[in-house]
Design a protein around this motif. Structure first.
Motif, PDB file in Angstrom:
ATOM      1  N   GLY A  90       0.825  -1.195   0.000  1.00 26.45           N
ATOM      2  CA  GLY A  90       0.000   0.000   0.000  1.00 26.45           C
ATOM      3  C   GLY A  90       0.860   1.246   0.000  1.00 26.45           C
ATOM      4  N   PHE A  91       0.736   2.034   1.040  1.00 27.09           N
ATOM      5  CA  PHE A  91       1.473   3.291   1.149  1.00 27.09           C
ATOM      6  C   PHE A  91       1.971   3.490   2.572  1.00 27.09           C
ATOM      7  CE2 PHE A  91      -1.755   3.902  -2.124  1.00 27.09           C
ATOM      8  CZ  PHE A  91      -0.986   4.352  -3.175  1.00 27.09           C
ATOM      9  N   GLY A  92       3.016   4.279   2.731  1.00 25.21           N
ATOM     10  CA  GLY A  92       3.401   4.735   4.060  1.00 25.21           C
ATOM     11  C   GLY A  92       4.747   4.311   4.592  1.00 25.21           C
ATOM     12  N   THR A  93       5.421   3.338   3.964  1.00 23.86           N
ATOM     13  CA  THR A  93       6.691   2.895   4.560  1.00 23.86           C
ATOM     14  C   THR A  93       7.779   3.954   4.454  1.00 23.86           C
ATOM     15  OG1 THR A  93       7.364   1.744   2.541  1.00 23.86           O
ATOM     16  CG2 THR A  93       6.230   0.445   4.222  1.00 23.86           C
ATOM     17  N   GLY A  94       7.727   4.765   3.421  1.00 19.80           N
ATOM     18  CA  GLY A  94       8.712   5.836   3.301  1.00 19.80           C
ATOM     19  C   GLY A  94       8.643   6.807   4.468  1.00 19.80           C
ATOM     20  N   ARG A  95       7.506   6.881   5.116  1.00 17.41           N
ATOM     21  CA  ARG A  95       7.321   7.781   6.259  1.00 17.41           C
ATOM     22  C   ARG A  95       7.997   7.262   7.527  1.00 17.41           C
ATOM     23  NH1 ARG A  95       1.720  10.645   5.962  1.00 17.41           N
ATOM     24  NH2 ARG A  95       1.895  10.379   8.204  1.00 17.41           N
ATOM     25  N   ILE A  96       8.290   5.945   7.587  1.00 17.50           N
ATOM     26  CA  ILE A  96       8.879   5.394   8.815  1.00 17.50           C
ATOM     27  C   ILE A  96      10.328   4.938   8.642  1.00 17.50           C
ATOM     28  CG2 ILE A  96       6.626   4.691   9.712  1.00 17.50           C
ATOM     29  CD1 ILE A  96       7.448   1.754   9.064  1.00 17.50           C
ATOM     30  N   ALA A  97      10.801   4.836   7.403  1.00 17.46           N
ATOM     31  CA  ALA A  97      12.137   4.270   7.143  1.00 17.46           C
ATOM     32  C   ALA A  97      13.252   5.026   7.858  1.00 17.46           C
ATOM     33  CB  ALA A  97      12.401   4.203   5.649  1.00 17.46           C
ATOM     34  N   ALA A  98      13.174   6.333   7.914  1.00 15.87           N
ATOM     35  CA  ALA A  98      14.233   7.124   8.554  1.00 15.87           C
ATOM     36  C   ALA A  98      14.319   6.859  10.058  1.00 15.87           C
ATOM     37  CB  ALA A  98      14.017   8.615   8.297  1.00 15.87           C
ATOM     38  N   GLY A  99      13.239   6.343  10.651  1.00 17.51           N
ATOM     39  CA  GLY A  99      13.224   6.082  12.083  1.00 17.51           C
ATOM     40  C   GLY A  99      13.638   4.671  12.478  1.00 17.51           C
ATOM     41  N   ILE A 100      13.958   3.831  11.501  1.00 16.90           N
ATOM     42  CA  ILE A 100      14.316   2.444  11.816  1.00 16.90           C
ATOM     43  C   ILE A 100      15.627   2.397  12.590  1.00 16.90           C
ATOM     44  CG2 ILE A 100      14.963   0.185  10.871  1.00 16.90           C
ATOM     45  CD1 ILE A 100      13.136   0.806   8.476  1.00 16.90           C
ATOM     46  N   ASP A 101      15.634   1.616  13.652  1.00 14.94           N
ATOM     47  CA  ASP A 101      16.845   1.376  14.443  1.00 14.94           C
ATOM     48  C   ASP A 101      17.582   0.211  13.784  1.00 14.94           C
ATOM     49  OD1 ASP A 101      18.802   0.687  16.264  1.00 14.94           O
ATOM     50  OD2 ASP A 101      17.455   0.638  17.992  1.00 14.94           O
ATOM     51  N   PHE A 102      18.503   0.538  12.876  1.00 17.39           N
ATOM     52  CA  PHE A 102      19.202  -0.500  12.121  1.00 17.39           C
ATOM     53  C   PHE A 102      20.151  -1.310  12.991  1.00 17.39           C
ATOM     54  CE2 PHE A 102      17.958   2.551   8.789  1.00 17.39           C
ATOM     55  CZ  PHE A 102      17.165   1.710   8.032  1.00 17.39           C
ATOM     56  N   SER A 103      20.616  -0.747  14.084  1.00 18.47           N
ATOM     57  CA  SER A 103      21.457  -1.537  14.997  1.00 18.47           C
ATOM     58  C   SER A 103      20.635  -2.655  15.623  1.00 18.47           C
ATOM     59  CB  SER A 103      22.112  -0.657  16.062  1.00 18.47           C
ATOM     60  OG  SER A 103      21.133  -0.089  16.918  1.00 18.47           O
ATOM     61  N   LEU A 104      19.360  -2.403  15.876  1.00 17.03           N
ATOM     62  CA  LEU A 104      18.450  -3.433  16.394  1.00 17.03           C
ATOM     63  C   LEU A 104      18.274  -4.553  15.365  1.00 17.03           C
ATOM     64  CD1 LEU A 104      16.304  -4.344  18.551  1.00 17.03           C
ATOM     65  CD2 LEU A 104      14.659  -2.996  17.234  1.00 17.03           C
ATOM     66  N   VAL A 105      18.100  -4.182  14.109  1.00 16.00           N
ATOM     67  CA  VAL A 105      17.939  -5.169  13.039  1.00 16.00           C
ATOM     68  C   VAL A 105      19.211  -6.002  12.900  1.00 16.00           C
ATOM     69  CG1 VAL A 105      17.473  -5.498  10.571  1.00 16.00           C
ATOM     70  CG2 VAL A 105      16.261  -3.696  11.846  1.00 16.00           C
ATOM     71  N   ARG A 106      20.385  -5.357  12.947  1.00 14.54           N
ATOM     72  CA  ARG A 106      21.658  -6.092  12.860  1.00 14.54           C
ATOM     73  C   ARG A 106      21.832  -7.037  14.035  1.00 14.54           C
ATOM     74  NH1 ARG A 106      23.654  -1.288  10.701  1.00 14.54           N
ATOM     75  NH2 ARG A 106      24.240  -0.490  12.734  1.00 14.54           N
ATOM     76  N   LYS A 107      21.396  -6.607  15.210  1.00 10.44           N
ATOM     77  CA  LYS A 107      21.555  -7.411  16.429  1.00 10.44           C
ATOM     78  C   LYS A 107      20.603  -8.613  16.440  1.00 10.44           C
ATOM     79  CE  LYS A 107      21.767  -6.865  21.426  1.00 10.44           C
ATOM     80  NZ  LYS A 107      21.587  -5.942  22.551  1.00 10.44           N
ATOM     81  N   HIS A 108      19.445  -8.483  15.803  1.00 12.13           N
ATOM     82  CA  HIS A 108      18.419  -9.536  15.807  1.00 12.13           C
ATOM     83  C   HIS A 108      17.958  -9.842  14.379  1.00 12.13           C
ATOM     84  CE1 HIS A 108      18.077  -9.025  20.147  1.00 12.13           C
ATOM     85  NE2 HIS A 108      18.015  -7.730  19.930  1.00 12.13           N
ATOM     86  N   PRO A 109      18.850 -10.329  13.517  1.00 13.21           N
ATOM     87  CA  PRO A 109      18.449 -10.587  12.128  1.00 13.21           C
ATOM     88  C   PRO A 109      17.429 -11.721  12.050  1.00 13.21           C
ATOM     89  CG  PRO A 109      20.600 -11.543  12.553  1.00 13.21           C
ATOM     90  CD  PRO A 109      20.224 -10.760  13.783  1.00 13.21           C
ATOM     91  N   LYS A 110      16.444 -11.531  11.216  1.00 16.79           N
ATOM     92  CA  LYS A 110      15.425 -12.567  11.017  1.00 16.79           C
ATOM     93  C   LYS A 110      14.769 -12.363   9.662  1.00 16.79           C
ATOM     94  CE  LYS A 110      13.745 -11.295  14.959  1.00 16.79           C
ATOM     95  NZ  LYS A 110      12.994 -11.262  16.209  1.00 16.79           N
ATOM     96  N   ILE A 111      13.987 -13.314   9.249  1.00 19.05           N
ATOM     97  CA  ILE A 111      13.273 -13.213   7.985  1.00 19.05           C
ATOM     98  C   ILE A 111      12.387 -11.975   8.031  1.00 19.05           C
ATOM     99  CG2 ILE A 111      11.468 -14.277   6.573  1.00 19.05           C
ATOM    100  CD1 ILE A 111      12.614 -17.004   7.534  1.00 19.05           C
ATOM    101  N   PHE A 112      12.448 -11.196   6.956  1.00 20.78           N
ATOM    102  CA  PHE A 112      11.557 -10.046   6.776  1.00 20.78           C
ATOM    103  C   PHE A 112      10.952 -10.191   5.398  1.00 20.78           C
ATOM    104  CE2 PHE A 112      10.562  -5.719   5.424  1.00 20.78           C
ATOM    105  CZ  PHE A 112       9.791  -5.293   6.490  1.00 20.78           C
TER     106      PHE A 112
END
Length: 135
Positions: A90-112
């Protein structure tokens, strides 16, 4: 090495009994299609955990930006969740991408996994963490 991006890092495969988190980081899902999908996941032997904002609606979005981002972060943080499935695009992910905590994603990698507007998140996650995601 802290902060190093490992390119093409593949998450672990799912197995029967694993828990998948279902979120809506863009538009809200169609309730009937969502119910069908949740039943299918359970038939595969997976446990399902729903994001708090999954069924919210704020205009054309599945809740406020901070609610959708919080669901994304919570599912990456949750050690029980082995995969994160986006209920729809749909729409809206561009509005939240800048707020993603990428260190959290690196620390807990999983299927997305997701499609359509979720491509924005696939790109942001891979560029900032090296995690392989699924479209």
């Amino acid at each position: 090495m802290k902060g190093v991006i490992r390119l093409n890092h593949k998450p672990k495969a799912l197995k029967k009994g694993d828990t998948v988190g279902v979120i809506a980081p863009a538009s809200p899902p169609d309730p009937k299609k969502l119910e069908t999908a949740l039943l299918f996941l359970e038939e595969l032997g997976l446990q399902v955990k729903l994001g708090k904002a999954l069924k919210n609606q704020h205009g054309y979005l599945a809740g406020q930006d901070d609610e959708r981002l919080a669901d994304l972060h919570e599912m990456f943080r949750d050690g029980e969740v082995k995969a994160i499935l986006c209920a729809c695009g749909g729409f809206g992910t561009g509005r939240i991408a800048a707020g993603i905590d990428f260190s959290l994603v690196r620390k807990h990698p999983k299927i997305f996994w997701g499609y359509s507007d979720i491509t924005f998140l696939h790109t942001a996650i891979h560029q900032n963490t090296g995690l392989v995601t699924f479209h």
